[in-house]
Scaffold this motif. Structure first.
Motif, PDB file in Angstrom:
ATOM      1  N   LEU A  48       0.801  -1.112   0.069  1.00 14.34           N
ATOM      2  CA  LEU A  48      -0.069  -0.133   0.144  1.00 14.34           C
ATOM      3  C   LEU A  48       0.737   1.177   0.056  1.00 14.34           C
ATOM      4  O   LEU A  48       1.677   1.253   0.778  1.00 14.34           O
ATOM      5  CB  LEU A  48      -0.870  -0.225   1.243  1.00 14.34           C
ATOM      6  N   TRP A  49       0.550   2.154  -1.053  1.00 23.14           N
ATOM      7  CA  TRP A  49       1.149   3.527  -1.066  1.00 23.14           C
ATOM      8  C   TRP A  49       0.177   4.572  -0.785  1.00 23.14           C
ATOM      9  O   TRP A  49      -0.680   4.547  -1.450  1.00 23.14           O
ATOM     10  CB  TRP A  49       2.038   3.498  -2.470  1.00 23.14           C
ATOM     11  N   PHE A  50       0.851   5.545   0.070  1.00 23.26           N
ATOM     12  CA  PHE A  50      -0.335   6.363   0.404  1.00 23.26           C
ATOM     13  C   PHE A  50       0.111   7.882  -0.140  1.00 23.26           C
ATOM     14  O   PHE A  50       1.450   8.322  -0.055  1.00 23.26           O
ATOM     15  CB  PHE A  50      -0.333   6.677   1.862  1.00 23.26           C
ATOM     16  N   TYR A  51      -0.872   8.741  -0.593  1.00 24.22           N
ATOM     17  CA  TYR A  51      -0.758   9.986  -1.081  1.00 24.22           C
ATOM     18  C   TYR A  51      -1.673  10.919  -0.778  1.00 24.22           C
ATOM     19  O   TYR A  51      -2.975  10.497  -0.813  1.00 24.22           O
ATOM     20  CB  TYR A  51      -0.686   9.932  -2.630  1.00 24.22           C
ATOM     21  N   VAL A  52      -1.226  12.211  -0.384  1.00 25.75           N
ATOM     22  CA  VAL A  52      -2.304  13.378  -0.146  1.00 25.75           C
ATOM     23  C   VAL A  52      -2.219  14.001  -1.428  1.00 25.75           C
ATOM     24  O   VAL A  52      -1.159  14.889  -1.413  1.00 25.75           O
ATOM     25  CB  VAL A  52      -1.707  13.915   1.265  1.00 25.75           C
ATOM     26  N   VAL A  53      -3.272  14.220  -2.293  1.00 27.44           N
ATOM     27  CA  VAL A  53      -3.231  14.868  -3.289  1.00 27.44           C
ATOM     28  C   VAL A  53      -4.111  16.109  -3.133  1.00 27.44           C
ATOM     29  O   VAL A  53      -5.186  16.027  -2.955  1.00 27.44           O
ATOM     30  CB  VAL A  53      -3.587  13.968  -4.664  1.00 27.44           C
ATOM     31  N   PRO A  54      -3.760  17.256  -3.752  1.00 17.39           N
ATOM     32  CA  PRO A  54      -4.410  18.543  -3.781  1.00 17.39           C
ATOM     33  C   PRO A  54      -5.609  18.134  -4.681  1.00 17.39           C
ATOM     34  O   PRO A  54      -5.366  17.398  -5.941  1.00 17.39           O
ATOM     35  CB  PRO A  54      -3.346  19.468  -4.184  1.00 17.39           C
ATOM     36  N   THR A  55      -6.725  18.616  -4.279  1.00 17.46           N
ATOM     37  CA  THR A  55      -7.895  18.218  -5.326  1.00 17.46           C
ATOM     38  C   THR A  55      -7.694  18.667  -6.893  1.00 17.46           C
ATOM     39  O   THR A  55      -8.081  18.102  -7.731  1.00 17.46           O
ATOM     40  CB  THR A  55      -9.178  19.174  -4.714  1.00 17.46           C
TER      41      THR A  55
ATOM     42  N   LEU B 214      -5.820  16.085  -8.922  1.00 15.44           N
ATOM     43  CA  LEU B 214      -6.318  14.492  -9.110  1.00 15.44           C
ATOM     44  C   LEU B 214      -6.417  14.068 -10.550  1.00 15.44           C
ATOM     45  O   LEU B 214      -6.289  12.928 -10.940  1.00 15.44           O
ATOM     46  CB  LEU B 214      -7.752  14.487  -8.509  1.00 15.44           C
ATOM     47  N   ARG B 215      -6.947  15.200 -11.497  1.00 18.56           N
ATOM     48  CA  ARG B 215      -6.987  14.912 -12.885  1.00 18.56           C
ATOM     49  C   ARG B 215      -5.578  14.433 -13.354  1.00 18.56           C
ATOM     50  O   ARG B 215      -5.600  13.891 -14.498  1.00 18.56           O
ATOM     51  CB  ARG B 215      -7.733  15.930 -13.711  1.00 18.56           C
ATOM     52  N   GLU B 216      -4.499  14.816 -12.931  1.00 17.32           N
ATOM     53  CA  GLU B 216      -3.143  14.497 -13.343  1.00 17.32           C
ATOM     54  C   GLU B 216      -3.026  12.941 -13.218  1.00 17.32           C
ATOM     55  O   GLU B 216      -2.000  12.574 -13.628  1.00 17.32           O
ATOM     56  CB  GLU B 216      -2.260  15.281 -12.654  1.00 17.32           C
ATOM     57  N   ILE B 217      -3.645  12.318 -12.211  1.00 17.29           N
ATOM     58  CA  ILE B 217      -3.304  10.839 -12.229  1.00 17.29           C
ATOM     59  C   ILE B 217      -4.073  10.083 -13.299  1.00 17.29           C
ATOM     60  O   ILE B 217      -5.050  10.210 -13.586  1.00 17.29           O
ATOM     61  CB  ILE B 217      -3.977  10.282 -10.916  1.00 17.29           C
TER      62      ILE B 217
END
Length: 597
Positions: free
Chosen positions: A129-136, A139-142
């Motif tokens: 499991l890899w955890f990320y805090v992504v600015p909203t 999200l579209r860049e993922i």
């Protein structure tokens, strides 16, 4: 005001009785010891940890928010055990508080991810499991293709994304670096936090229980320090065979008491007069009402034993200068009232009572100059009123205020030179200060007496003063051409101080500048408050009151700081520069400590 005459006393006794003699002289408490041997190496070999730990333990117990009743019976008191428990309790409390802070942060970081437990890699077929805090906004860049991911929590600004993969994704695969959540679950972290909070509460109760020993700890701490001082004194005596000599400075008027003491403890007392080679300490003595001047003087420089005591002059001039700087009747009366209401808190020692009396006189001076300048919290009294008639100084009248402050500066420096002249014995020591008095007074007469006879007499006084200073530049005897040339050089070197006397007199203009600044700031605060009240109906009154309270509080604080700093500066720099010749050592009696809680 005076410097107490001293005598040198030598107590000679048998070496076996040295500890008893040291205890008796420490209880007597009026001798300034003279080291007869260097005890530095022996003192460095004595461990200092116990005393430092005892001080830390006492401070820890005295600062406890909840205090128990004090135990005064020493029968069940163990100093070492109490110190050990208190120091250990302090260490455990600090560790527990740090652990609680770390757990609180971990819980804050883990809470958005929810409750989870890591399973074995075999159950996940080698995935992690890899955890990320992504600015909203990112999200579209993922790119979701070929990725197993889940948004487990989201708020307005960020999303908490969990990615399932055997290896950590490449840097470009995710818009942000991964975060380290840790392997401990949220429920376990909360359990640890609860346990730590309970542990901290128990430690605080233990600390509260230990506070019952604070009186006995303080008493024993004073005794331990007294013993340490006696130990040092014992190392600094002169020992020869079976005999020791304890040498000290004592007041001349206590010779009979010291003789009686020596008879009681079985030692011989030998008294010697002060010689020219001796450098005795300085013991200042003044009336109780003016004794606070001693604290002001010793704060910066103790005069030499053969010099004079400036305590009374410094005390009175400091009170005057402080009042001129703060210069507001409202401020002075307000603080004077507070000092009177809380006067009992200043009764713990003689020094605190002296400082209370001085603080009251400072506020009386502030109020008096406030009345003289017509300033009451920055408000001028109405024209034609009784208070308006008492206004005799106008801070905005620059010419008049400059003349007043320069006159004060000249009088202060002339007084310093006169006192120095009266206490000198050599011709140069007596006449050189008198020459500077003529220079200062002549310069002032020239400045103030324009259009009068003083303007004519002033330059003559300046020239006469400079000639006096140059002629008595030194006490060098002229018995050859070279010595005559050196005497001329000494006179010219003495005349170089004319720059100093000019700049020192100008330094007193700060009294006018700071007083004007304080009064102007008070007026500005009142004006700003009135404008706010007019500009915002209703709530503007509340804002105006807040501005008044905060603004005047700041102005009072600035006034207290400026009054202390600059009021002292004019005494300990300008005045001491012209009034004192030598710097001495303060008289420090060998005595027991007092314990007051």
């Amino acid at each position: 005001m005076s410097i107490v005459p001293l005598t040198k006393v030598s107590l000679v006794g048998v070496l076996e009785d040295k500890e008893k003699v040291l205890e008796a002289t420490q209880a007597f408490g009026a001798l300034h010891l003279i080291p007869l041997s260097d005890a530095q190496k022996e003192l460095e070999a004595v461990p200092a940890g116990t005393g430092r730990e005892a001080v830390e333990a006492l401070r820890w117990l005295m600062d406890a928010p909840v205090q128990r009743l004090q135990v005064t019976d020493p029968s069940s008191f163990d100093l070492n055990e109490t110190v050990s428990q208190s120091v250990e309790n302090r260490r455990l409390v600090k560790d527990c508080e740090d652990r609680l802070a770390r757990l609180k942060k971990r819980i804050h970081d883990v809470e958005p991810w929810g409750e989870f437990n890591f399973t074995d890699l075999e159950n996940l077929k080698g995935n992690r499991l890899w955890f990320y805090v992504v600015p909203t906004g990112k999200l579209r860049e993922i790119d979701p293709s070929n990725k197993v991911l889940e948004v487990v929590h989201a708020d307005t600004y960020r999303a908490y994304v969990v990615l399932l993969a055997p290896d950590e994704p490449e840097v470009g695969d995710m818009p942000v670096p991964r975060v380290h959540v840790g392997a401990v679950s949220l429920s376990t972290l909360k359990k640890h936090y609860e346990e730590a909070a309970i542990e901290l509460e128990e430690l605080q109760l233990t600390r509260q229980a230990l506070t019952k020993w604070r009186f006995l700890l303080a008493s024993n701490l004073a005794a331990a320090r007294d013993q340490a001082v006696r130990h040092r004194a014992g190392l600094e005596t002169g020992d020869a065979g079976r005999v020791f000599v304890l040498q000290a400075w004592a007041r001349q008027d206590q010779i009979e008491e010291i003789e009686a003491l020596s008879g009681e403890i079985g030692v011989a007392a030998v008294f010697d007069e002060v010689t020219a080679e001796d450098q005795p300490p300085t013991l200042l003595e003044n009336r109780p009402g003016l004794a606070a001047g001693e604290d002001l003087v010793e704060f910066y420089q103790t005069p030499g034993y053969r010099d004079w005591d400036p305590s009374v002059i410094v005390y009175i001039s400091f009170v005057i200068f402080f009042g001129m700087i703060m210069t507001d009747a409202g401020y002075g009366l307000l603080i004077l009232t507070l000092l009177y209401l809380f006067r009992k808190r200043f009764g713990s020692s003689e020094q605190s009572r002296r400082l209370l009396r001085m603080a009251m006189w400072l506020m009386v001076s502030t109020a008096a100059f406030g009345v003289a300048t017509g300033s009451y919290f920055g408000i001028a009294p109405p024209e034609g009123s009784f208070l308006a008639k008492l206004k005799v100084l106008h801070l905005k009248d620059v010419d008049t205020m400059m003349k007043i402050t320069l006159t004060i500066g000249v009088v202060h420096i002339v007084l310093a030179n006169l006192m120095r002249s009266l206490n000198e014995t050599t011709p140069s020591g007596r006449f050189q200060p008198l020459g500077w008095c003529l220079v200062a007074l002549g310069g002032l007469a020239t400045f103030l007496g324009q259009g009068t006879i003083f303007a004519t007499l002033g330059p003559g006084a300046v020239v006469a003063g400079l000639l006096t200073v140059g002629f008595f530049g030194s006490d060098r005897k002229v018995n050859s051409l070279s010595s005559g040339g050196m005497r001329v050089f000494d006179g010219l070197a003495s005349l170089a101080r004319v720059v100093n006397i000019f700049s020192d007199v100008l330094s007193y203009m700060r009294l006018f500048a700071l007083g004007l600044a304080a009064a102007s700031l008070a007026e500005t605060i009142n004006t700003l408050s009135g404008q706010l009240n007019d500009a915002v109906p209703g709530v503007g009154l509340l804002i105006a009151i807040l501005v008044l309270i905060i603004g005047h509080s700041i102005n009072i604080g600035l006034g207290l700081i400026a009054g202390c700093v600059h009021g002292l500066r004019l005494n300990v720099i300008e005045f001491f520069n012209w009034g004192l010749k030598d710097e001495g050592t303060a008289f420090r009696p060998f005595k027991k400590e007092e314990t007051r809680l």
